[in-house]
Design an enzyme around this catalytic site. Structure first.
Site, mmCIF file in Angstrom:
data_model
loop_
_atom_site.group_PDB
_atom_site.id
_atom_site.type_symbol
_atom_site.label_atom_id
_atom_site.label_comp_id
_atom_site.label_asym_id
_atom_site.label_seq_id
_atom_site.Cartn_x
_atom_site.Cartn_y
_atom_site.Cartn_z
ATOM 1 N N SER A 154 -1.294 -6.228 2.360
ATOM 2 C CA SER A 154 -2.009 -5.303 3.222
ATOM 3 C C SER A 154 -2.552 -4.254 2.279
ATOM 4 O O SER A 154 -1.842 -3.366 1.835
ATOM 5 C CB SER A 154 -1.053 -4.654 4.208
ATOM 6 O OG SER A 154 -0.068 -3.969 3.499
ATOM 7 N N CYS A 155 -3.765 -4.451 1.895
ATOM 8 C CA CYS A 155 -4.320 -3.568 0.878
ATOM 9 C C CYS A 155 -4.977 -2.386 1.544
ATOM 10 O O CYS A 155 -5.166 -2.363 2.747
ATOM 11 C CB CYS A 155 -5.349 -4.281 0.041
ATOM 12 S SG CYS A 155 -4.864 -5.940 -0.384
ATOM 13 N N GLY A 156 -5.350 -1.447 0.732
ATOM 14 C CA GLY A 156 -6.116 -0.329 1.253
ATOM 15 C C GLY A 156 -7.559 -0.519 0.858
ATOM 16 O O GLY A 156 -7.859 -0.767 -0.304
ATOM 17 N N GLN B 96 -7.311 -0.620 -3.037
ATOM 18 C CA GLN B 96 -6.065 -0.799 -3.776
ATOM 19 C C GLN B 96 -5.370 -2.037 -3.253
ATOM 20 O O GLN B 96 -5.254 -2.228 -2.050
ATOM 21 C CB GLN B 96 -5.112 0.381 -3.632
ATOM 22 C CG GLN B 96 -3.804 0.053 -4.353
ATOM 23 C CD GLN B 96 -2.789 1.171 -4.366
ATOM 24 O OE1 GLN B 96 -2.977 2.202 -3.766
ATOM 25 N NE2 GLN B 96 -1.692 0.948 -5.073
ATOM 26 N N ASN C 71 -9.725 -6.671 2.439
ATOM 27 C CA ASN C 71 -8.272 -6.708 2.494
ATOM 28 C C ASN C 71 -7.821 -7.636 3.597
ATOM 29 O O ASN C 71 -8.522 -7.856 4.569
ATOM 30 C CB ASN C 71 -7.679 -5.300 2.563
ATOM 31 C CG ASN C 71 -7.449 -4.757 3.933
ATOM 32 O OD1 ASN C 71 -7.302 -5.499 4.894
ATOM 33 N ND2 ASN C 71 -7.410 -3.460 4.055
#
Length: 409
Positions: free
Chosen positions: A7-9, A216, A238
Site C-alpha cells: 500500500s504505497c503512498g 513512496q 499504487n
C-alpha cells in the site's frame, strides 16, 4: 514481481494556472515527509523501499549547467536524461555511455555533456548503498524541433533503442529514469523524507515546477531496487494489477498491428512495449506512455486502461456508456486495486480503478490541486480551500494547464 502486496503512498500537486513555482516542489517534498511514517524501514533505519518525485525540467537551472559545460544554448527546447549507470563495473559503465551517446547522435541531436548528479550518500542505508548506481544526467541539444512534444516523441524512440542495445550487451544496473525536454524524475532507495537531502538539486531555488507527482513504495517482502522506485515516466501507481499476465499477453498480441504516424518507420523500435521483467506498475506505465505518445490525452489513456465498472450502471448516460464500450474495444482493462497519479503535456490527473480500494483524497484551492492517498499531507490554510473530496471507484480528476481549469469526474 508477483508477490508485491503493497500500500504505497502516491500523490499529485498541480498548479491550476499552469504557472511553475517553487511552492509546488516544496509541497511535493513536504508530502513525502508525511508519507514516511507509513514506509517500510529496513533494520538499519535508513533504507526505504523507494521514493521519488517527477517535476518539470527547470529551465534556468539546466541552462546554467549547459553553459557551465562551455556550450552556447539555442532557443529550441533542450532535454535532460536522468540515468542510472552501473557503478562498480567501469567497463559496463563506459559501454552504457557509448550506447546512450550514439543513439542520441544518430538522430541528429547534440550532446552538451554529462553531469554527475550531486548526491548525499551519508543518509542512505547499507542495502541501498550496496546497490547504489552511478547517477548522471545527460544534457541534450536540438536543432530541429520547436515543439517539445515532437522532440519528446523522438527521445521516446531513442530511449527504447538504448534499452534494447543495453539488453543485447547484457549490461545490468542500467536504467533511464527519464529522458525528456518536459519532465525529470529524481528517485531512489531512500526514505521518502530524505529525497531532498539525497538530491540537493531539489533544494535549489531555481527548481520550479507546475506539477509534482510523488510516490513512496512500501513492500517488505521483495528486494527493492533503485530502478523500481517510482514515479515512472508518465504515472506513479499504487496497489497491484491482478490481471497483469493477461494484460502483458494482450499487449504482445497487439504489437504486430501497431501503427502511428508519430512513429512511422520506428514502430518496431518501440517493441516490446512492456519489458519481460517489468513490475506491474512499470508495465501499466509503459502502456499509458505508448498511448500518450500516440496523441491520446492522459485522461483518455486512463479511461482506456483503467475504466469504471460501467456495463450495469443505469445512471450513466448513453454517451458515457459508448465511451467505455469504445475503450473496451480498443484495449482490455487493467484491473486490480489501483490508484494512479500522473502528468503529461497539458494534463495532470489522479484516478482510481473500479474497485476503489486505494483511496485518493483531494483538496482544491484557488491555484492548487493537492491529491493523494493521505489527507492533510500538505499544510493549507482553511480559508483558501474551495473544495475537498475523494476520487470514487473508477473515477478521475484532472487539471488542464492550458485551460487553467480543474475537472471533476
Amino acid at each position: 514481481n508477483e508477490h508485491e502486496h503493497s500500500s504505497c503512498g502516491v500523490g499529485l500537486i498541480a498548479s491550476i494556472s499552469g504557472q511553475a513555482s517553487r511552492k509546488v516542489v516544496e509541497m511535493g517534498v513536504q508530502a513525502l515527509k508525511v508519507l514516511y511514517h507509513r514506509g517500510a524501514v529496513d533494520a538499519d533505519g535508513k533504507t526505504g523501499d523507494g521514493a521519488g518525485i517527477q517535476l518539470d525540467v527547470p529551465q534556468e537551472f539546466f541552462k546554467e549547467q549547459i553553459e557551465r559545460a562551455g556550450h552556447k544554448i539555442n532557443e529550441l527546447p533542450f532535454a535532460v536524461g536522468m540515468i542510472f549507470l552501473p557503478r562498480t563495473n567501469f567497463d559496463a559503465q563506459e559501454k552504457s555511455r557509448i550506447i546512450v551517446e550514439s543513439e542520441i547522435l544518430k538522430e541528429g541531436f547534440t550532446i552538451y555533456g554529462w553531469r554527475n548528479v550531486p548526491i548525499n550518500t551519508q543518509i542512505i542505508g547499507e542495502k541501498a548503498n550496496a546497490t547504489l548506481p552511478q547517477i548522471e544526467q545527460i544534457l541534450i541539444g536540438n536543432e530541429t524541433y520547436k515543439k517539445e512534444l515532437e522532440f519528446d516523441d523522438k527521445l521516446y524512440v531513442i530511449r527504447k533503442r538504448i534499452e534494447k542495445k543495453i539488453i543485447q550487451q547484457n549490461i545490468n544496473d542500467f536504467y533511464v529514469c527519464s529522458l525528456s525536454s518536459k519532465s525529470i524524475i529524481y528517485k531512489g532507495m531512500f526514505l521518502a523524507e530524505q529525497l531532498a537531502n539525497f538530491y540537493p538539486d531539489i533544494q535549489d531555488q531555481r527548481f520550479i515546477s507546475k506539477f509534482a507527482v510523488y510516490h513512496q513504495r512500501y513492500s517488505t517482502n521483495t528486494f527493492p531496487t533503485w530502478s523500481l522506485a517510482q514515479p515512472f515516466r508518465v504515472i506513479a501507481h499504487n496497489g497491484e494489477i491482478n490481471t497483469l499476465k493477461g494484460n502483458k499477453n494482450w499487449m504482445t498480441a497487439h504489437e504486430p498491428r501497431l501503427f502511428h504516424n508519430n512513429f512511422k518507420n520506428s514502430i518496431n523500435d518501440l517493441k516490446p512495449i512492456i519489458d519481460d521483467d517489468a513490475s506491474d506498475s512499470a508495465a501499466l506505465d509503459s502502456t499509458i506512455e505508448l498511448l500518450v505518445k500516440s496523441n491520446r490525452s492522459l485522461p483518455m489513456a486512463k479511461i482506456l486502461t483503467i475504466p469504471e465498472a460501467w456495463a450495469h450502471r443505469r445512471d450513466f448516460s448513453k454517451k458515457l456508456k459508448n465511451l467505455y464500450a469504445y475503450a473496451t474495444a480498443v484495449m482490455e482493462p487493467w484491473d486490480g486495486p489501483a490508484a494512479i497519479c500522473g502528468a503529461q503535456d497539458e494534463w495532470a490527473i489522479a484516478g482510481m480503478d473500479r474497485n476503489g480500494l486505494r483511496p485518493i483524497r483531494y483538496t482544491l484551492t484557488k491555484n492548487l490541486l493537492i491529491a493523494g492517498s493521505e489527507t492533510g499531507m500538505v499544510n493549507v490554510d482553511e480559508k483558501d480551500i474551495l473544495q475537498k473530496g475523494r476520487v470514487g471507484p473508477g473515477q478521475l480528476i484532472a487539471v488542464n494547464f492550458k485551460e487553467k481549469k480543474f475537472y471533476t469526474n
